[in-house]
Design an enzyme around this catalytic site. Sequence first.
Site, PDB file in Angstrom:
ATOM      1  N   ASP A   1      17.547 107.375 -18.770  1.00 47.12           N
ATOM      2  CA  ASP A   1      17.205 106.501 -17.647  1.00 47.12           C
ATOM      3  C   ASP A   1      15.695 106.329 -17.491  1.00 47.12           C
ATOM      4  O   ASP A   1      14.894 107.036 -18.120  1.00 47.12           O
ATOM      5  CB  ASP A   1      17.828 107.031 -16.345  1.00 47.12           C
ATOM      6  CG  ASP A   1      17.704 108.558 -16.189  1.00 47.12           C
ATOM      7  OD1 ASP A   1      16.906 109.179 -16.903  1.00 47.12           O
ATOM      8  OD2 ASP A   1      18.399 109.111 -15.333  1.00 47.12           O
TER       9      ASP A   1
ATOM     10  N   ASP B   1      24.754 116.019  -5.956  1.00 44.57           N
ATOM     11  CA  ASP B   1      25.931 115.224  -5.580  1.00 44.57           C
ATOM     12  C   ASP B   1      26.815 114.927  -6.796  1.00 44.57           C
ATOM     13  O   ASP B   1      27.736 114.123  -6.717  1.00 44.57           O
ATOM     14  CB  ASP B   1      25.484 113.919  -4.903  1.00 44.57           C
ATOM     15  CG  ASP B   1      24.550 113.101  -5.790  1.00 44.57           C
ATOM     16  OD1 ASP B   1      24.262 113.529  -6.931  1.00 44.57           O
ATOM     17  OD2 ASP B   1      24.101 112.021  -5.347  1.00 44.57           O
TER      18      ASP B   1
ATOM     19  N   HIS C   1      25.675 113.626  -9.673  1.00 42.87           N
ATOM     20  CA  HIS C   1      25.229 112.501 -10.509  1.00 42.87           C
ATOM     21  C   HIS C   1      24.816 112.963 -11.905  1.00 42.87           C
ATOM     22  O   HIS C   1      24.364 114.090 -12.100  1.00 42.87           O
ATOM     23  CB  HIS C   1      24.136 111.663  -9.813  1.00 42.87           C
ATOM     24  CG  HIS C   1      22.793 112.310  -9.708  1.00 42.87           C
ATOM     25  ND1 HIS C   1      22.161 112.520  -8.505  1.00 42.87           N
ATOM     26  CD2 HIS C   1      21.927 112.776 -10.652  1.00 42.87           C
ATOM     27  CE1 HIS C   1      20.988 113.089  -8.734  1.00 42.87           C
ATOM     28  NE2 HIS C   1      20.822 113.256 -10.025  1.00 42.87           N
TER      29      HIS C   1
HETATM   30  C1  F6R Z   1      17.301 112.632 -15.433  1.00 43.03           C
HETATM   31  C2  F6R Z   1      18.714 112.661 -15.065  1.00 43.03           C
HETATM   32  C3  F6R Z   1      19.182 113.262 -13.786  1.00 43.03           C
HETATM   33  C4  F6R Z   1      18.919 114.760 -13.698  1.00 43.03           C
HETATM   34  C5  F6R Z   1      19.477 115.350 -12.410  1.00 43.03           C
HETATM   35  C6  F6R Z   1      19.153 116.838 -12.286  1.00 43.03           C
HETATM   36  O1  F6R Z   1      17.111 111.993 -16.680  1.00 43.03           O
HETATM   37  O2  F6R Z   1      19.485 112.178 -15.823  1.00 43.03           O
HETATM   38  O3  F6R Z   1      20.555 113.001 -13.649  1.00 43.03           O
HETATM   39  O4  F6R Z   1      19.504 115.402 -14.804  1.00 43.03           O
HETATM   40  O5  F6R Z   1      18.945 114.675 -11.320  1.00 43.03           O
HETATM   41  O6  F6R Z   1      17.784 116.985 -12.123  1.00 43.03           O
HETATM   42  P1  F6R Z   1      17.071 118.414 -12.139  1.00 43.03           P
HETATM   43  O7  F6R Z   1      17.180 118.925 -13.528  1.00 43.03           O
HETATM   44  O8  F6R Z   1      15.652 118.134 -11.749  1.00 43.03           O
HETATM   45  O9  F6R Z   1      17.815 119.265 -11.162  1.00 43.03           O
END
Ligand code: F6R
Length: 236
Positions: A67, A136, A138
Amino acid sequence: MRIIEAKDYADMSRKAANVISAQVILEPRSVLGLATGSTPIGAYKQLIDWYNKGDIDFSQTKSVNLDEYIGLDGSNDQSYRYFMNTNFFDGINIKKENTFVPNGKAPDMEAECKRYDELIKSLGGIDLQLLGIGHDGHIGFNEPGAAFEKTTHIVELEEATIKANARFFGSEEKVPKKAITMGIKSIMQAKKLLLIANGPDKKDIVEKALHGPVTPMVPASILQFHPNLTVVYCFN
Ligand code: F6R
């Protein structure tokens, strides 16, 4: 599904880096799907360390990232391209022209989504996709409610995400309101998936995602259906 429980963040990072390095050693021409965020930083550091010791060679490897924020170019220190360069690519011998991140500054973002899907196809698909998980559920920028059948698409950031990211940008107004992300379908098409999670605050969502009902309200729950999913977590 293989679930590996790590002792601490360093152990989780080493185990994740081991899975990635095995992929690259066995198939030097692999296409790696990569993620940003705080969780993979330790794994990237470990891979850089092994590269410096002569244990891994990325010269034939290609990468595609999940992304990017819309409106930021790669020189902006909050862009995911910048993150990847500074946290990983600059430390290894992958050819920069073989690293792909969606272009957040493309003049036609719908066309950019199509181009990115075509690009992944032309590379022969993703061999190993690394994923973090949001509180959440995602994955990428696929927030709860996201359709499972989407490929690369544009998303409006949730109010909570904008608020959470304001600390990096100085103010809420400066946080991009939209992003481009691989969809759940793009992620599920990867041949292998490696999900990493760290910290006590991720325990509930990881349990829901791996053992709860499969529902778009927990986007990562779809990963239960992937035939080759490895999870490495540490909830300490
Ligand atoms: C970033 C991405 C996000 C993160 C997620 C967890 O490329 O795909 O889905 O993997 O927000 O973020 P962290 O690792 O900072 O807890």
